[in-house]
Design an enzyme around this catalytic site. Sequence first.
Site, mmCIF file in Angstrom:
data_model
loop_
_atom_site.group_PDB
_atom_site.id
_atom_site.type_symbol
_atom_site.label_atom_id
_atom_site.label_comp_id
_atom_site.label_asym_id
_atom_site.label_seq_id
_atom_site.Cartn_x
_atom_site.Cartn_y
_atom_site.Cartn_z
ATOM 1 N N ASP A 1 0.866 -1.185 0.000
ATOM 2 C CA ASP A 1 0.000 0.000 0.000
ATOM 3 C C ASP A 1 0.899 1.230 0.000
ATOM 4 O O ASP A 1 2.104 1.128 0.228
ATOM 5 C CB ASP A 1 -0.883 -0.012 1.264
ATOM 6 C CG ASP A 1 -1.757 1.237 1.385
ATOM 7 O OD1 ASP A 1 -2.369 1.634 0.384
ATOM 8 O OD2 ASP A 1 -1.812 1.830 2.478
ATOM 9 N N SER A 2 0.283 2.393 -0.210
ATOM 10 C CA SER A 2 1.031 3.643 -0.145
ATOM 11 C C SER A 2 1.531 3.914 1.279
ATOM 12 O O SER A 2 2.444 4.693 1.477
ATOM 13 C CB SER A 2 0.133 4.794 -0.582
ATOM 14 O OG SER A 2 -1.027 4.821 0.237
ATOM 15 N N CYS B 1 -4.230 -1.310 -2.147
ATOM 16 C CA CYS B 1 -4.406 0.134 -2.290
ATOM 17 C C CYS B 1 -5.230 0.340 -3.554
ATOM 18 O O CYS B 1 -4.856 -0.147 -4.630
ATOM 19 C CB CYS B 1 -3.030 0.786 -2.436
ATOM 20 S SG CYS B 1 -3.057 2.531 -2.835
ATOM 21 N N ASN B 2 -6.334 1.039 -3.424
ATOM 22 C CA ASN B 2 -7.188 1.263 -4.602
ATOM 23 C C ASN B 2 -6.475 2.140 -5.632
ATOM 24 O O ASN B 2 -6.600 1.910 -6.835
ATOM 25 C CB ASN B 2 -8.489 1.935 -4.175
ATOM 26 C CG ASN B 2 -9.476 0.963 -3.573
ATOM 27 O OD1 ASN B 2 -10.311 0.419 -4.263
ATOM 28 N ND2 ASN B 2 -9.347 0.705 -2.283
ATOM 29 N N GLU C 1 -6.056 9.018 9.196
ATOM 30 C CA GLU C 1 -4.685 8.799 9.657
ATOM 31 C C GLU C 1 -4.367 9.609 10.904
ATOM 32 O O GLU C 1 -3.584 9.199 11.747
ATOM 33 C CB GLU C 1 -3.709 9.189 8.548
ATOM 34 C CG GLU C 1 -2.923 8.017 8.064
ATOM 35 C CD GLU C 1 -2.288 8.278 6.727
ATOM 36 O OE1 GLU C 1 -1.402 9.146 6.650
ATOM 37 O OE2 GLU C 1 -2.696 7.620 5.745
ATOM 38 N N CYS D 1 -11.281 2.858 -0.794
ATOM 39 C CA CYS D 1 -9.971 3.266 -0.282
ATOM 40 C C CYS D 1 -9.717 2.421 0.963
ATOM 41 O O CYS D 1 -10.633 2.227 1.772
ATOM 42 C CB CYS D 1 -9.984 4.754 0.073
ATOM 43 S SG CYS D 1 -8.494 5.309 0.930
ATOM 44 N N HIS E 1 -8.340 2.939 3.630
ATOM 45 C CA HIS E 1 -8.487 3.581 4.943
ATOM 46 C C HIS E 1 -9.938 3.505 5.451
ATOM 47 O O HIS E 1 -10.187 3.619 6.647
ATOM 48 C CB HIS E 1 -8.156 5.080 4.865
ATOM 49 C CG HIS E 1 -6.707 5.407 4.774
ATOM 50 N ND1 HIS E 1 -5.913 5.001 3.738
ATOM 51 C CD2 HIS E 1 -5.897 6.117 5.603
ATOM 52 C CE1 HIS E 1 -4.687 5.465 3.921
ATOM 53 N NE2 HIS E 1 -4.654 6.146 5.049
HETATM 54 N N1 DGL Z 1 -4.594 3.472 0.531
HETATM 55 C C1 DGL Z 1 -4.922 4.386 -0.550
HETATM 56 C C2 DGL Z 1 -6.065 3.804 -1.379
HETATM 57 O O1 DGL Z 1 -6.628 2.757 -1.061
HETATM 58 C C3 DGL Z 1 -5.296 5.775 -0.093
HETATM 59 C C4 DGL Z 1 -4.223 6.578 0.551
HETATM 60 C C5 DGL Z 1 -3.355 7.352 -0.407
HETATM 61 O O2 DGL Z 1 -3.824 8.300 -1.060
HETATM 62 O O3 DGL Z 1 -2.190 7.004 -0.490
HETATM 63 O O4 DGL Z 1 -6.416 4.384 -2.372
#
Ligand code: DGL
Length: 267
Positions: free
Chosen positions: A10-11, A73-74, A154, A186, A188
């Site tokens: 993930d990011s 991560c989407n 976050e 997403c 999160h």
């Molecule tokens: N985890 C990222 C997603 O699922 C969102 C957070 C980001 O923008 O890095 O898109």
Amino acid sequence: MNSHPIGIFDSGIGGLTVAHAVTTLLPNENIIYFGDTAHLPYGDKSSAAIQAYSIKICNVLLQQKCKVILIACNSASAAAYELVREYVGSKAKVINVIDPVVDYLSAHYTDTTIGLIGTKQTVNSNIYRKKTDGLNKGIALKSLATPLLAPMIEEGFFNNNISESIIEQYLQNPELQDIQALILGCTHYPLIKKQIETIYQNSVTVLDTSEIVAKALKQYLSYNDILNTMNAHIRHFYVSDYTTSFETSTKIFFGEQIHLEHYPLWE
Ligand code: DGL
């Protein structure tokens, strides 16, 4: 039977919601998690940048002999899945977080309107719409980029008045009206699922994509007979930039605080 680890990336630490769903459903699996905290957020980055980061991360996961690479991560699934799949080739199976959700919609919905919230990258890529249109099941997708939500979560702002008014503002947007279900696009967002359900007073089904993705992974592993039947002994959580604040925040995404190991991406 195959005891090689599942690589999850993930990011940052948001993808830990997916890692948690995976470790809950598949407790025997060895896990290597990579959070690209040096480059988050991906949601505001160009596709080219996300693709370059994703390939670097895949190299790390391939070195660790992962049998599956799960893009948790989407934004990266939208921008980099096809490229990653081509790059990885037969070395590992690549699973994204979008296709399992589209398959779930296909199995459970016809002739209906579904909402989607996610980052700008995910929503503007139009990938969910292209894939749901491709189902030919009369699913109309209404989507809205909700960029304030990931940083808000976050920072620990959920289940309070501030988060409620921000979420409510987004959900009241004309783009999201008259929907029967809402995709949390997403990684999160599982943390605000309950708050969204409360706002909708349960009139809209809120889809927790982390659970859907974990189930799809389990199905893939069992179908191909590559589940790990021995006890898990590998659990690494790497981040490309380490701060104590990231480590503290793992508790909200993973349910318990976990130890993050610094793994710089560029060396
Ligand atoms: N985890 C990222 C997603 O699922 C969102 C957070 C980001 O923008 O890095 O898109």
